[in-house]
Write a protein that holds these residues in place. Sequence first.
Motif, PDB file in Angstrom:
ATOM      1  N   ASN A 164      59.873 -79.274  45.657  1.00 42.31           N
ATOM      2  CA  ASN A 164      59.394 -78.643  44.420  1.00 42.31           C
ATOM      3  C   ASN A 164      59.565 -79.540  43.206  1.00 42.31           C
ATOM      4  O   ASN A 164      58.798 -79.443  42.244  1.00 42.31           O
ATOM      5  CB  ASN A 164      60.139 -77.322  44.195  1.00 42.31           C
ATOM      6  N   MET A 165      60.578 -80.425  43.261  1.00 47.29           N
ATOM      7  CA  MET A 165      60.787 -81.340  42.138  1.00 47.29           C
ATOM      8  C   MET A 165      59.582 -82.264  41.967  1.00 47.29           C
ATOM      9  O   MET A 165      59.092 -82.469  40.851  1.00 47.29           O
ATOM     10  CB  MET A 165      62.062 -82.154  42.379  1.00 47.29           C
ATOM     11  N   PHE A 166      59.072 -82.800  43.065  1.00 46.43           N
ATOM     12  CA  PHE A 166      57.916 -83.696  42.998  1.00 46.43           C
ATOM     13  C   PHE A 166      56.627 -82.918  42.726  1.00 46.43           C
ATOM     14  O   PHE A 166      55.729 -83.407  42.023  1.00 46.43           O
ATOM     15  CB  PHE A 166      57.810 -84.499  44.301  1.00 46.43           C
ATOM     16  N   LEU A 167      56.534 -81.725  43.275  1.00 51.25           N
ATOM     17  CA  LEU A 167      55.355 -80.893  43.002  1.00 51.25           C
ATOM     18  C   LEU A 167      55.287 -80.520  41.525  1.00 51.25           C
ATOM     19  O   LEU A 167      54.202 -80.479  40.934  1.00 51.25           O
ATOM     20  CB  LEU A 167      55.389 -79.625  43.871  1.00 51.25           C
ATOM     21  N   THR A 168      56.443 -80.251  40.933  1.00 49.88           N
ATOM     22  CA  THR A 168      56.484 -79.899  39.507  1.00 49.88           C
ATOM     23  C   THR A 168      56.040 -81.079  38.644  1.00 49.88           C
ATOM     24  O   THR A 168      55.304 -80.910  37.673  1.00 49.88           O
ATOM     25  CB  THR A 168      57.896 -79.446  39.103  1.00 49.88           C
ATOM     26  N   GLU A 169      56.499 -82.290  39.025  1.00 49.98           N
ATOM     27  CA  GLU A 169      56.088 -83.479  38.268  1.00 49.98           C
ATOM     28  C   GLU A 169      54.566 -83.658  38.319  1.00 49.98           C
ATOM     29  O   GLU A 169      53.923 -83.918  37.295  1.00 49.98           O
ATOM     30  CB  GLU A 169      56.787 -84.714  38.827  1.00 49.98           C
ATOM     31  N   SER A 170      53.997 -83.532  39.500  1.00 49.16           N
ATOM     32  CA  SER A 170      52.539 -83.711  39.625  1.00 49.16           C
ATOM     33  C   SER A 170      51.782 -82.581  38.926  1.00 49.16           C
ATOM     34  O   SER A 170      50.698 -82.800  38.367  1.00 49.16           O
ATOM     35  CB  SER A 170      52.138 -83.780  41.105  1.00 49.16           C
ATOM     36  N   ALA A 171      52.349 -81.362  38.937  1.00 46.18           N
ATOM     37  CA  ALA A 171      51.703 -80.234  38.248  1.00 46.18           C
ATOM     38  C   ALA A 171      51.710 -80.456  36.737  1.00 46.18           C
ATOM     39  O   ALA A 171      50.730 -80.129  36.039  1.00 46.18           O
ATOM     40  CB  ALA A 171      52.411 -78.928  38.597  1.00 46.18           C
ATOM     41  N   ALA A 179      43.023 -87.834  41.110  1.00 42.18           N
ATOM     42  CA  ALA A 179      43.931 -87.262  42.114  1.00 42.18           C
ATOM     43  C   ALA A 179      44.591 -88.366  42.936  1.00 42.18           C
ATOM     44  O   ALA A 179      45.788 -88.294  43.258  1.00 42.18           O
ATOM     45  CB  ALA A 179      43.161 -86.310  43.028  1.00 42.18           C
ATOM     46  N   ILE A 180      43.805 -89.396  43.263  1.00 39.80           N
ATOM     47  CA  ILE A 180      44.378 -90.528  44.008  1.00 39.80           C
ATOM     48  C   ILE A 180      45.430 -91.235  43.160  1.00 39.80           C
ATOM     49  O   ILE A 180      46.474 -91.671  43.655  1.00 39.80           O
ATOM     50  CB  ILE A 180      43.256 -91.508  44.424  1.00 39.80           C
ATOM     51  N   GLY A 181      45.163 -91.303  41.841  1.00 40.31           N
ATOM     52  CA  GLY A 181      46.129 -91.910  40.931  1.00 40.31           C
ATOM     53  C   GLY A 181      47.432 -91.131  40.891  1.00 40.31           C
ATOM     54  O   GLY A 181      48.527 -91.726  40.856  1.00 40.31           O
ATOM     55  N   ILE A 182      47.342 -89.799  40.889  1.00 37.27           N
ATOM     56  CA  ILE A 182      48.559 -88.971  40.891  1.00 37.27           C
ATOM     57  C   ILE A 182      49.346 -89.183  42.181  1.00 37.27           C
ATOM     58  O   ILE A 182      50.581 -89.322  42.168  1.00 37.27           O
ATOM     59  CB  ILE A 182      48.189 -87.475  40.731  1.00 37.27           C
ATOM     60  N   MET A 183      48.614 -89.223  43.280  1.00 39.46           N
ATOM     61  CA  MET A 183      49.285 -89.429  44.570  1.00 39.46           C
ATOM     62  C   MET A 183      49.989 -90.783  44.604  1.00 39.46           C
ATOM     63  O   MET A 183      51.131 -90.911  45.085  1.00 39.46           O
ATOM     64  CB  MET A 183      48.250 -89.339  45.700  1.00 39.46           C
ATOM     65  N   ASN A 184      49.316 -91.784  44.075  1.00 44.54           N
ATOM     66  CA  ASN A 184      49.930 -93.124  44.033  1.00 44.54           C
ATOM     67  C   ASN A 184      51.180 -93.130  43.154  1.00 44.54           C
ATOM     68  O   ASN A 184      52.204 -93.740  43.510  1.00 44.54           O
ATOM     69  CB  ASN A 184      48.907 -94.122  43.503  1.00 44.54           C
ATOM     70  N   THR A 185      51.123 -92.438  42.015  1.00 49.59           N
ATOM     71  CA  THR A 185      52.281 -92.365  41.113  1.00 49.59           C
ATOM     72  C   THR A 185      53.461 -91.687  41.793  1.00 49.59           C
ATOM     73  O   THR A 185      54.610 -92.129  41.679  1.00 49.59           O
ATOM     74  CB  THR A 185      51.895 -91.596  39.835  1.00 49.59           C
ATOM     75  N   MET A 186      53.193 -90.601  42.504  1.00 48.88           N
ATOM     76  CA  MET A 186      54.261 -89.871  43.180  1.00 48.88           C
ATOM     77  C   MET A 186      54.871 -90.712  44.317  1.00 48.88           C
ATOM     78  O   MET A 186      56.084 -90.688  44.532  1.00 48.88           O
ATOM     79  CB  MET A 186      53.719 -88.544  43.735  1.00 48.88           C
ATOM     80  N   MET A 187      54.022 -91.445  45.044  1.00 51.44           N
ATOM     81  CA  MET A 187      54.534 -92.285  46.132  1.00 51.44           C
ATOM     82  C   MET A 187      55.423 -93.402  45.580  1.00 51.44           C
ATOM     83  O   MET A 187      56.492 -93.688  46.123  1.00 51.44           O
ATOM     84  CB  MET A 187      53.355 -92.890  46.913  1.00 51.44           C
ATOM     85  N   MET A 188      54.978 -93.979  44.481  1.00 53.67           N
ATOM     86  CA  MET A 188      55.797 -95.025  43.855  1.00 53.67           C
ATOM     87  C   MET A 188      57.118 -94.452  43.353  1.00 53.67           C
ATOM     88  O   MET A 188      58.166 -95.093  43.433  1.00 53.67           O
ATOM     89  CB  MET A 188      55.028 -95.654  42.694  1.00 53.67           C
ATOM     90  N   ALA A 208      42.827 -78.575  37.205  1.00 55.93           N
ATOM     91  CA  ALA A 208      43.549 -79.846  37.061  1.00 55.93           C
ATOM     92  C   ALA A 208      44.985 -79.709  37.555  1.00 55.93           C
ATOM     93  O   ALA A 208      45.518 -80.623  38.216  1.00 55.93           O
ATOM     94  CB  ALA A 208      43.526 -80.283  35.593  1.00 55.93           C
ATOM     95  N   ILE A 209      45.627 -78.577  37.253  1.00 54.52           N
ATOM     96  CA  ILE A 209      46.989 -78.329  37.747  1.00 54.52           C
ATOM     97  C   ILE A 209      46.983 -78.253  39.273  1.00 54.52           C
ATOM     98  O   ILE A 209      47.868 -78.808  39.950  1.00 54.52           O
ATOM     99  CB  ILE A 209      47.556 -77.028  37.147  1.00 54.52           C
ATOM    100  N   PHE A 210      45.971 -77.569  39.817  1.00 48.30           N
ATOM    101  CA  PHE A 210      45.866 -77.442  41.280  1.00 48.30           C
ATOM    102  C   PHE A 210      45.679 -78.806  41.941  1.00 48.30           C
ATOM    103  O   PHE A 210      46.337 -79.124  42.945  1.00 48.30           O
ATOM    104  CB  PHE A 210      44.706 -76.519  41.632  1.00 48.30           C
ATOM    105  N   VAL A 211      44.777 -79.620  41.361  1.00 40.16           N
ATOM    106  CA  VAL A 211      44.541 -80.957  41.915  1.00 40.16           C
ATOM    107  C   VAL A 211      45.806 -81.807  41.822  1.00 40.16           C
ATOM    108  O   VAL A 211      46.162 -82.528  42.763  1.00 40.16           O
ATOM    109  CB  VAL A 211      43.367 -81.637  41.168  1.00 40.16           C
ATOM    110  N   GLY A 212      46.500 -81.699  40.675  1.00 36.60           N
ATOM    111  CA  GLY A 212      47.741 -82.450  40.524  1.00 36.60           C
ATOM    112  C   GLY A 212      48.793 -82.036  41.543  1.00 36.60           C
ATOM    113  O   GLY A 212      49.447 -82.880  42.173  1.00 36.60           O
TER     114      GLY A 212
END
Length: 446
Positions: free
Chosen positions: A357-364, A324-333, A419-423
């Motif tokens: 929603n665009m960024f939420l969709t990517e992480s989902a 989850a931390i990795g996903i957050m880091n990817t989205m911030m970058m 996993a989708i929820f965490v993303g």
Amino acid sequence: MRLSDLFKIAYTNLRRRRTRTLLTVLGVVIGTASIVVMLSLGLGMSDLLLKSYQNSGSLNMINVLNYGSSSQGDHALQLTDESIKSFESIPHVVGTSPALQVSVEAKSGAYSSSYEIIGVSQRFLQEIKLKSGSLPKPNQSTLSIVYGNTVVNTFYKNNDWEHPAKIDPDKDTIFYRFPEDTVSQQKSNGSDTSAAVNPLTNKKYLIDTAGVMKGGPDEYSDTSMYCFADIDTFKNFLRKIYKKNLVPNPALNKNGKPFRYYVYDTAYVFVDDMNNVTTVQKAISDQGYTAYSNMEWLEQAKQSMNIIQMVLGGIGAVSLLVAAIGIMNTMMMSIYERTKEIGVMKVLGCDMKDIRNMFLTESAIIGFFGGSFGVLISYLISFVINRLTAGSSSDLTMGLNGNISSIPPWLSGIAIVFAIFVGTLSGYFPSVRAMKLSPLQAIRNE
């Protein structure tokens, strides 16, 4: 912005940064696989535990004992045919059975053994699974018994305990000697020397074989070490030996005389559902009897297993937290790299929710692919674990044939959704930051 547009934009952005996306998805894969495998070990061991208790005895049956009555004296609390029948008035009880136990000596050729023949009701006999033969019929003219699957492995020659004989009750002839009754023994040892021991107890009896229980000679269960007969037929058989005393060791009243009715040490109560066993068991215990069941031990074992499962799940959850931390880091970058793009979208009048929603969709999407591949990896790891532990130490598989790792379909579905929820949750804070970017500042950013 339409949902299809969101997925298209999200997919395009993730594809542009393939290496970073793959590494992030890999983190989710590892996290999901870890937590699923850990939970599967707990579920598999729980299933093996349940099978173990089911094999050792019925989970719908309660054993009732009466330690309140002694060999002498009148006691109101006794396990009699009448009191056992009264248990059927308790809600959820579907049947009862007394247990008339008599220890016997058995001899087949040069081999001998000793075990108990137990007279039980037809309701109890219906619980017995047979390897061969049939169950004893009610009120037969001749006594017939069902042999426990381990009884046939208890015959020895000259007390040579290391070399038991394999006796087949269907083929080998077995003679029985029943014990002398204690009342006659007391009279013969007392002042009344004219009273002789009942000569019928010294006779050898040949008893018909009804059947043999299912299971190997070394497969233990609550009933494997005994022989069972229809209780009414067994009573008629014993009356011919012990006359008015009824049994070899009858309960005595305060005058030292045997009761003229049966007083049992043990009885069995059958419940409609295993989930109601604890309630019925408490109702019987409240009457003053000692009651226990396999369900009672199973509940205690389940509590320990739940703790183990929580620990295993917690270990797997740590991996998913790292993902989850990795996903957050990817989205911030991604936000830092696409600051100008976000500024242009805002200037053109794009809705703030669409940017979020665009960024939420990517992480989902990252969570979905990571969860899906993680579940597939989990099945592979589970398969390898089961293959490695198959036929290995009984400490791992509790002595049973089964899988130590079990992944039910519902666990797979929950793992992907989680996993989708965490993303999505991991992408929420970066998406909020993207919404708060100043349009003019974002456009000037190089």
